[in-house]
Each structure stands twice: as C-alpha cells, then as structure tokens.
Design a protein around this motif. Sequence first.
Motif, PDB file in Angstrom:
ATOM      1  N   ASP A  90       0.814  -1.208   0.000  1.00 36.48           N
ATOM      2  CA  ASP A  90       0.000   0.000   0.000  1.00 36.48           C
ATOM      3  C   ASP A  90       0.853   1.266   0.000  1.00 36.48           C
ATOM      4  OD1 ASP A  90      -2.199  -1.663   2.300  1.00 36.48           O
ATOM      5  OD2 ASP A  90      -2.544  -1.312   0.163  1.00 36.48           O
ATOM      6  N   THR A  91       2.155   1.112   0.107  1.00 37.38           N
ATOM      7  CA  THR A  91       3.055   2.260   0.103  1.00 37.38           C
ATOM      8  C   THR A  91       2.975   3.009  -1.223  1.00 37.38           C
ATOM      9  OG1 THR A  91       4.596   1.236   1.663  1.00 37.38           O
ATOM     10  CG2 THR A  91       5.474   2.959   0.218  1.00 37.38           C
ATOM     11  N   ALA A  92       2.687   4.302  -1.138  1.00 39.32           N
ATOM     12  CA  ALA A  92       2.519   5.129  -2.333  1.00 39.32           C
ATOM     13  C   ALA A  92       2.224   6.560  -1.899  1.00 39.32           C
ATOM     14  CB  ALA A  92       1.366   4.606  -3.197  1.00 39.32           C
ATOM     15  N   VAL A  93       2.215   7.447  -2.875  1.00 39.60           N
ATOM     16  CA  VAL A  93       1.657   8.782  -2.674  1.00 39.60           C
ATOM     17  C   VAL A  93       0.166   8.696  -2.993  1.00 39.60           C
ATOM     18  CG1 VAL A  93       1.678  11.192  -3.365  1.00 39.60           C
ATOM     19  CG2 VAL A  93       3.825   9.907  -3.256  1.00 39.60           C
ATOM     20  N   TYR A  94      -0.632   9.169  -2.081  1.00 40.38           N
ATOM     21  CA  TYR A  94      -2.084   9.111  -2.230  1.00 40.38           C
ATOM     22  C   TYR A  94      -2.611  10.493  -2.611  1.00 40.38           C
ATOM     23  CZ  TYR A  94      -2.346   4.397  -0.390  1.00 40.38           C
ATOM     24  OH  TYR A  94      -2.222   3.030  -0.232  1.00 40.38           O
ATOM     25  N   TYR A  95      -3.443  10.509  -3.631  1.00 43.79           N
ATOM     26  CA  TYR A  95      -4.027  11.743  -4.146  1.00 43.79           C
ATOM     27  C   TYR A  95      -5.545  11.676  -4.072  1.00 43.79           C
ATOM     28  CZ  TYR A  95       0.532  12.245  -6.460  1.00 43.79           C
ATOM     29  OH  TYR A  95       1.874  12.333  -6.744  1.00 43.79           O
ATOM     30  N   CYS A  96      -6.173  12.798  -3.766  1.00 42.77           N
ATOM     31  CA  CYS A  96      -7.606  12.885  -3.957  1.00 42.77           C
ATOM     32  C   CYS A  96      -7.873  13.761  -5.183  1.00 42.77           C
ATOM     33  CB  CYS A  96      -8.335  13.418  -2.738  1.00 42.77           C
ATOM     34  SG  CYS A  96      -7.964  15.116  -2.251  1.00 42.77           S
ATOM     35  N   ALA A  97      -8.983  13.487  -5.817  1.00 44.75           N
ATOM     36  CA  ALA A  97      -9.347  14.175  -7.046  1.00 44.75           C
ATOM     37  C   ALA A  97     -10.849  14.428  -7.048  1.00 44.75           C
ATOM     38  CB  ALA A  97      -8.947  13.345  -8.259  1.00 44.75           C
ATOM     39  N   ALA A  98     -11.252  15.489  -7.747  1.00 40.49           N
ATOM     40  CA  ALA A  98     -12.665  15.865  -7.762  1.00 40.49           C
ATOM     41  C   ALA A  98     -13.124  16.161  -9.186  1.00 40.49           C
ATOM     42  CB  ALA A  98     -12.889  17.096  -6.883  1.00 40.49           C
ATOM     43  N   ASP A  99     -14.353  15.802  -9.439  1.00 37.84           N
ATOM     44  CA  ASP A  99     -15.013  16.153 -10.693  1.00 37.84           C
ATOM     45  C   ASP A  99     -16.367  15.437 -10.712  1.00 37.84           C
ATOM     46  OD1 ASP A  99     -13.273  17.035 -13.704  1.00 37.84           O
ATOM     47  OD2 ASP A  99     -15.390  17.337 -13.213  1.00 37.84           O
ATOM     48  N   ARG A 100     -17.154  15.747 -11.698  1.00 30.43           N
ATOM     49  CA  ARG A 100     -18.357  14.973 -11.950  1.00 30.43           C
ATOM     50  C   ARG A 100     -17.987  13.969 -13.032  1.00 30.43           C
ATOM     51  NH1 ARG A 100     -23.193  17.257  -9.963  1.00 30.43           N
ATOM     52  NH2 ARG A 100     -24.160  15.364 -10.746  1.00 30.43           N
ATOM     53  N   VAL A 101     -17.929  12.695 -12.683  1.00 31.88           N
ATOM     54  CA  VAL A 101     -17.349  11.705 -13.587  1.00 31.88           C
ATOM     55  C   VAL A 101     -18.361  10.627 -13.937  1.00 31.88           C
ATOM     56  CG1 VAL A 101     -15.036  12.119 -12.699  1.00 31.88           C
ATOM     57  CG2 VAL A 101     -16.416  10.265 -11.739  1.00 31.88           C
ATOM     58  N   THR A 102     -18.113  10.005 -15.081  1.00 34.00           N
ATOM     59  CA  THR A 102     -18.910   8.846 -15.485  1.00 34.00           C
ATOM     60  C   THR A 102     -18.123   7.553 -15.322  1.00 34.00           C
ATOM     61  OG1 THR A 102     -18.191   9.203 -17.762  1.00 34.00           O
ATOM     62  CG2 THR A 102     -20.302  10.166 -17.107  1.00 34.00           C
ATOM     63  N   THR A 103     -16.802   7.658 -15.358  1.00 31.81           N
ATOM     64  CA  THR A 103     -15.945   6.491 -15.150  1.00 31.81           C
ATOM     65  C   THR A 103     -15.084   6.772 -13.942  1.00 31.81           C
ATOM     66  OG1 THR A 103     -15.908   6.145 -17.545  1.00 31.81           O
ATOM     67  CG2 THR A 103     -14.311   4.920 -16.226  1.00 31.81           C
ATOM     68  N   TYR A 104     -15.460   6.252 -12.804  1.00 29.04           N
ATOM     69  CA  TYR A 104     -14.880   6.692 -11.536  1.00 29.04           C
ATOM     70  C   TYR A 104     -13.438   6.229 -11.355  1.00 29.04           C
ATOM     71  CZ  TYR A 104     -16.332   1.957 -10.229  1.00 29.04           C
ATOM     72  OH  TYR A 104     -16.532   0.597 -10.185  1.00 29.04           O
ATOM     73  N   ASN A 105     -13.034   5.168 -12.036  1.00 24.10           N
ATOM     74  CA  ASN A 105     -11.699   4.631 -11.798  1.00 24.10           C
ATOM     75  C   ASN A 105     -10.667   5.085 -12.827  1.00 24.10           C
ATOM     76  OD1 ASN A 105     -12.744   3.178 -13.893  1.00 24.10           O
ATOM     77  ND2 ASN A 105     -12.190   1.173 -13.111  1.00 24.10           N
ATOM     78  N   ASN A 106     -11.039   6.026 -13.665  1.00 26.17           N
ATOM     79  CA  ASN A 106     -10.121   6.548 -14.669  1.00 26.17           C
ATOM     80  C   ASN A 106      -9.605   7.911 -14.226  1.00 26.17           C
ATOM     81  OD1 ASN A 106      -8.777   7.530 -16.875  1.00 26.17           O
ATOM     82  ND2 ASN A 106     -10.395   7.054 -18.340  1.00 26.17           N
ATOM     83  N   PRO A 107      -8.321   8.024 -13.899  1.00 27.95           N
ATOM     84  CA  PRO A 107      -7.816   9.307 -13.401  1.00 27.95           C
ATOM     85  C   PRO A 107      -7.956  10.443 -14.411  1.00 27.95           C
ATOM     86  CG  PRO A 107      -6.014   7.787 -13.837  1.00 27.95           C
ATOM     87  CD  PRO A 107      -7.265   6.999 -13.937  1.00 27.95           C
ATOM     88  N   ARG A 108      -8.021  10.119 -15.686  1.00 24.43           N
ATOM     89  CA  ARG A 108      -8.154  11.167 -16.706  1.00 24.43           C
ATOM     90  C   ARG A 108      -9.509  11.854 -16.666  1.00 24.43           C
ATOM     91  NH1 ARG A 108      -5.487   6.920 -19.177  1.00 24.43           N
ATOM     92  NH2 ARG A 108      -3.364   7.367 -19.884  1.00 24.43           N
ATOM     93  N   MET A 109     -10.449  11.279 -15.938  1.00 27.21           N
ATOM     94  CA  MET A 109     -11.781  11.877 -15.854  1.00 27.21           C
ATOM     95  C   MET A 109     -11.824  13.044 -14.869  1.00 27.21           C
ATOM     96  SD  MET A 109     -13.724  10.185 -17.932  1.00 27.21           S
ATOM     97  CE  MET A 109     -15.372  10.574 -17.366  1.00 27.21           C
ATOM     98  N   TYR A 110     -10.808  13.188 -14.041  1.00 24.40           N
ATOM     99  CA  TYR A 110     -10.815  14.186 -12.974  1.00 24.40           C
ATOM    100  C   TYR A 110      -9.973  15.389 -13.372  1.00 24.40           C
ATOM    101  CZ  TYR A 110     -12.497  10.291 -10.094  1.00 24.40           C
ATOM    102  OH  TYR A 110     -13.207   9.232  -9.584  1.00 24.40           O
ATOM    103  N   ASP A 111     -10.509  16.560 -13.183  1.00 24.88           N
ATOM    104  CA  ASP A 111      -9.784  17.790 -13.502  1.00 24.88           C
ATOM    105  C   ASP A 111      -9.055  18.389 -12.310  1.00 24.88           C
ATOM    106  OD1 ASP A 111     -12.032  19.187 -16.016  1.00 24.88           O
ATOM    107  OD2 ASP A 111     -10.268  17.900 -16.178  1.00 24.88           O
ATOM    108  N   TYR A 112      -9.524  18.111 -11.099  1.00 25.42           N
ATOM    109  CA  TYR A 112      -8.976  18.765  -9.921  1.00 25.42           C
ATOM    110  C   TYR A 112      -8.265  17.745  -9.040  1.00 25.42           C
ATOM    111  CZ  TYR A 112     -12.360  22.142 -11.564  1.00 25.42           C
ATOM    112  OH  TYR A 112     -13.065  23.004 -12.363  1.00 25.42           O
ATOM    113  N   TRP A 113      -7.028  18.084  -8.668  1.00 24.16           N
ATOM    114  CA  TRP A 113      -6.189  17.165  -7.900  1.00 24.16           C
ATOM    115  C   TRP A 113      -5.523  17.894  -6.740  1.00 24.16           C
ATOM    116  CZ3 TRP A 113      -5.489  11.930  -8.933  1.00 24.16           C
ATOM    117  CH2 TRP A 113      -6.079  11.460 -10.120  1.00 24.16           C
TER     118      TRP A 113
END
Length: 123
Positions: A90-113
Amino acid sequence: QVQLVESGGGLVQAGGSLRLSCAASGRTFSRYDIGWFRQAPGKEREFVAHIRWSGGNTYYGDSVKGRFTISRDYAKNTVYLQMNSLKPEDTAVYYCAADRVTTYNNPRMYDYWGQGTQVTVSS
C-alpha cells in the motif's frame, strides 16, 4: 473550481491503520464526485476509492476492498479514506481528485487534484 489538500499520511507498520483527509475549498464541493488514487514509484496511478457527490455510492479498487473505507463530511468539506490492515504494497503517494465523472476509476476523468500525501508501510 475546487482546491484540494490531502493530509494524514505517514509511516506505519504493516497491519496498522491511517486515516487520510481531503479538505476542499469552494462552495460547490458538495456537487463533486471524489476519488482517491495512489502512485508508487515507477508505477501508474492506481484507483483506490470513489464516492459520489450524493454520498450514496462508493466504489473500491480490488486491492483495497474490505480494508479501506471512503466517507465524506459535507459540513467540513472533507472526504476521508480510512485505511486498515495496511500492507507494504500500500506504500505510495495518495491523491484525492474531484469532478463529476462517469468512469470513476479513470484518473483522466478528474480535472482537480491535490498535491498528494505519502503513505509508507513497513514490514
């Protein structure tokens, strides 16, 4: 527009727990879906968890199901990621992201990080 700031990362032994926070600014935060992703060195960004803007639906990556829980507090404009039974993988850098998305597991769907928070799990 929404600005995101993660916190709560750190060093923990395997089997331990951490709670990450994603604090948001902006009056429209409650209308955004929120996702958590992580990225380990040399690896692609991996989907961890997602919560709909309504709070009614949550989704998890296969590697964290049953161990991690995502939740949101509208009054505090904050989304949490409770991580239990942590493993060295589980070691990693963890990021949260926000947007209104249709594909929740695709990071490219999120504009705000956010800027990310480091989680290190020792064996």
